[in-house]
Design an enzyme around this catalytic site. Structure first.
Site, PDB file in Angstrom:
ATOM      1  N   HIS A 159       0.906  -1.319  -0.033  1.00 29.63           N
ATOM      2  CA  HIS A 159       0.054  -0.026   0.082  1.00 29.63           C
ATOM      3  C   HIS A 159       0.943   1.451   0.046  1.00 29.63           C
ATOM      4  O   HIS A 159       0.795   2.381  -0.510  1.00 29.63           O
ATOM      5  CB  HIS A 159      -0.951  -0.142   1.267  1.00 29.63           C
ATOM      6  CG  HIS A 159      -2.265  -0.867   0.951  1.00 29.63           C
ATOM      7  ND1 HIS A 159      -2.093  -2.000   0.708  1.00 29.63           N
ATOM      8  CD2 HIS A 159      -3.573  -0.364   0.814  1.00 29.63           C
ATOM      9  CE1 HIS A 159      -3.549  -2.539   0.731  1.00 29.63           C
ATOM     10  NE2 HIS A 159      -4.184  -1.530   0.618  1.00 29.63           N
ATOM     11  N   HIS A 210       1.224  -3.575   9.337  1.00 31.87           N
ATOM     12  CA  HIS A 210       2.814  -3.665   8.894  1.00 31.87           C
ATOM     13  C   HIS A 210       3.282  -3.140  10.029  1.00 31.87           C
ATOM     14  O   HIS A 210       2.630  -2.401  11.045  1.00 31.87           O
ATOM     15  CB  HIS A 210       2.830  -2.543   7.637  1.00 31.87           C
ATOM     16  CG  HIS A 210       2.560  -3.300   6.539  1.00 31.87           C
ATOM     17  ND1 HIS A 210       3.029  -4.319   5.947  1.00 31.87           N
ATOM     18  CD2 HIS A 210       1.393  -3.290   5.687  1.00 31.87           C
ATOM     19  CE1 HIS A 210       2.677  -4.365   4.947  1.00 31.87           C
ATOM     20  NE2 HIS A 210       1.656  -3.968   4.555  1.00 31.87           N
TER      21      HIS A 210
END
Length: 204
Positions: A130, A169
């Site tokens: 992303h 993450h």
């Protein structure tokens, strides 16, 4: 004459590697940030997640590129901006997948089970796809003249931050992803210049 006694080999020092120390610090900071920003509405973070999703950013530019090259288009040539963006997005998909499979860093243990996994490489955490995608798009469009540039990079930064706050993450994952995205944008601009020089399909 008795054989001289041989002393056993000294045990290896069990020191944490530099990489292990960095990963531990990264994990601790990431968990702290995740916990600190839990009051942020999850719906907002999920909206940022969707806004940076590859299932949107790859098909939509490809569709627009095909439309720009259709007979209905008066110029009959594809949009160079869309061609460069699609090239960058494909490059991002390949590079992120390769690095994920090579590094194989697991995602945070506190990552919620509401994440859509498209391919097996998505099980791994480093780097953030992303983040790379968001900074690729922001950097490429900013170089292409889109304004305000601040809004583009604010969206990219917010999308990257949402990955840590959602627990998807670690901080280093999104930093590496952002750096990779900027690099991919630079490569895409170079590739676009080459395509414009070599192809009559694009009018640059």
């Amino acid at each position: 004459m008795a054989n001289a006694a041989t002393s056993p080999p000294a045990p290896a020092l069990s020191r944490p590697t530099l990489l292990g120390g960095v990963r531990g610090f990264d994990a601790a900071v990431s968990l702290r940030l995740h916990a600190l920003f839990l009051p942020v509405p999850r719906l907002l973070l999920k909206a940022l997640e969707v806004a940076g999703d590859g299932r949107i950013w790859l098909p939509v530019p490809i569709s627009l590129l095909l439309l720009s090259a259709s007979p209905a288009n008066a110029s009959g040539a594809a949009s160079p901006l869309l061609a460069g963006l699609v090239a960058g997005l494909v490059l991002d998909l390949i590079l992120v997948g390769l690095v994920k499979v090579f590094v194989r860093r697991p995602r945070p243990a506190y990552n919620a089970k509401d994440m859509y996994v498209a391919v097996s490489a998505d099980h791994w955490s480093f780097p953030s796809g992303h983040s790379s995608r968001a900074f690729l798009v922001a950097s490429f469009l900013a170089a292409g003249g889109f304004r305000p540039r601040e809004a583009l990079f604010l969206w990219a930064a917010a999308t990257s931050a949402s990955r840590v706050l959602l627990g998807r993450h670690y901080v280093l994952d999104v930093v590496a992803g952002a750096c990779l995205g900027v690099f991919e944008a630079w490569l895409s601009i170079l590739l676009l210049g080459f395509m414009c020089a070599q192809s009559t399909f694009l009018v640059c």
